[in-house]
Design an enzyme around this catalytic site. Structure first.
Site, mmCIF file in Angstrom:
data_model
loop_
_atom_site.group_PDB
_atom_site.id
_atom_site.type_symbol
_atom_site.label_atom_id
_atom_site.label_comp_id
_atom_site.label_asym_id
_atom_site.label_seq_id
_atom_site.Cartn_x
_atom_site.Cartn_y
_atom_site.Cartn_z
ATOM 1 N N ASN A 218 -29.342 -5.752 2.254
ATOM 2 C CA ASN A 218 -28.951 -5.801 3.653
ATOM 3 C C ASN A 218 -28.956 -4.387 4.229
ATOM 4 O OD1 ASN A 218 -26.431 -4.573 2.970
ATOM 5 N ND2 ASN A 218 -25.529 -6.580 2.561
ATOM 6 N N LYS B 100 -26.608 -2.468 5.269
ATOM 7 C CA LYS B 100 -25.595 -1.578 4.702
ATOM 8 C C LYS B 100 -26.042 -1.041 3.354
ATOM 9 C CE LYS B 100 -20.756 -1.465 3.228
ATOM 10 N NZ LYS B 100 -19.497 -2.265 3.083
ATOM 11 N N GLU B 101 -26.567 -1.918 2.507
ATOM 12 C CA GLU B 101 -27.042 -1.481 1.195
ATOM 13 C C GLU B 101 -28.234 -0.547 1.316
ATOM 14 O OE1 GLU B 101 -25.621 -5.609 -1.022
ATOM 15 O OE2 GLU B 101 -27.635 -5.415 -0.197
ATOM 16 N N ASP C 154 -27.596 -14.056 -0.810
ATOM 17 C CA ASP C 154 -27.948 -14.773 -2.033
ATOM 18 C C ASP C 154 -28.912 -15.918 -1.736
ATOM 19 O OD1 ASP C 154 -26.309 -13.157 -3.560
ATOM 20 O OD2 ASP C 154 -24.594 -14.503 -3.430
#
Length: 349
Positions: free
Chosen positions: A207, A209-210, A297
């Site tokens: 995502n 943020k990651e 997921d």
């Protein structure tokens, strides 16, 4: 972007029957349900009157459950504690039609449990019980041997890293190297910055943020998303990167293509629902995001099946985004079924 609903439905039907391995951090998501109508006299917090509780697989277990719900044969690999919660993980795997022997019990660890207290469809607080130290070398070797032994039977492998100690740098390197050697597509959901551990993966899903762990600039503007995707391709040395962006949909970057493509968020409104129940309301328009728990997921699961079935990446991304659009309309850790995916695809413009 032109969408061929009939072609997508045909691709969705082809997801059934694929053999997918899921290795990573298996955990237990526990829910305490109740109602809150008053504040505590002891502190400015709500008092929750208990109604009932439930538990489902979380982390890599949610990926595995999504795959099973979509008709895949799933081979789970991980480590839990030798405790009541670990036994619950094994029971839930078996209940979902998966063999639990690939998820070892280690007496030196505790099973990761995330307990969410929910009152009137609103999460009040989450309590985590976990230990994050890396696996012992003995347990890691046993897990790697089990994964390698299963690879000849698999159409794809998913590495689901929740930074709880199962996916170490050495485990990722050993498993991905073997996948590359055998020609088994490997999809990875990274959780924290690892410089080289995921190199050799076929596809990385993260995502926004990651993605910032690896690419510092803001990802709010389209041009910065493009730069980030290209940087992530180079960083991981993989063929495809998918960045999920919540209400902005997702972006797909391929090494073989100079131009990325964007899949906008689905347009069907999703109503409130309890864990594991369908929540699509066909009588309204617009998009109502209720709970993003597990949406990444679901994207990872649908993409894994699509890659295993050699579905073209653009079509695979549209299917994955449609599946995520269903899941965000469900409260808590949830899955999407093939029937729900068919319905979501039919409603795409």
């Amino acid at each position: 972007m032109t969408i061929d609903n009939r072609k997508l439905t045909r691709f969705a039907k082809d997801l059934r029957g694929r053999r997918i391995g899921v290795a990573g951090d298996f955990m237990l998501d526990r829910y305490v349900w109740g109602s809150a109508t008053r504040l505590s006299p002891e502190a400015p917090v709500p008092v929750v009157d208990f109604a009932n509780e439930s538990q489902v697989l979380g982390g890599a277990g949610n990926v595995a459950t999504n795959l099973a719900a979509l008709g895949a044969t799933v081979f789970p690999f991980g480590v839990v504690g030798e405790d009541e919660e670990g036994r619950a993980v094994h029971s839930l795997l078996k209940a979902a039609g998966m063999a639990a022997k690939g998820v070892a019990a280690d007496a030196s660890r505790v099973t990761t449990v995330k307990t969410r207290i929910v009152a009137r469809h609103q999460q009040i607080v989450r309590v985590d019980r976990e230990r994050r130290e890396p696996l012992s070398r003995e347990i890691e070797d046993r897990l790697v041997r089990a994964i390698k032994a299963a690879l000849p039977q698999l159409d794809a492998l998913v590495l689901s890293d929740y930074a709880k100690g199962v996916v170490t740098d050495t485990l990722a390197d050993r498993v991905l190297s073997e996948c590359h050697r055998r020609g088994v597509p490997a999809l990875v959901k990274p959780k924290e910055s690892r410089l080289f551990a995921y190199r050799g993966a076929s596809l990385i899903v993260c995502n926004a943020k990651e993605a910032r762990y690896f690419v510092p600039p803001s990802l709010e503007e389209d041009d910065s998303v493009e730069r980030a995707g290209r940087a992530l391709l180079a960083h991981f040395g993989c063929s495809t990167v998918v960045i999920t962006r919540g209400a902005e949909g997702l972006n797909v970057f391929e090494e073989a293509s100079q131009k990325s493509f964007h899949v906008p968020a689905t347009s069907s409104e999703v109503s409130y629902a309890r864990v594991g129940q369908a929540g699509i309301d066909r009588s309204a328009h617009g998009r109502q995001v209720f709970d993003v728990t597990g949406a990444g997921d679901t994207v990872l699961s649908v993409l894994a099946l699509a890659v295993a079935g050699r579905v073209p990446m653009q079509d695979a991304a549209i299917l994955a985004n449609a599946g995520a659009g269903v899941v965000v309309g469900k409260l808590g850790t949830s899955t999407v079924t093939l029937e729900e995916l068919f319905a979501a695809v039919r409603d795409l413009d």
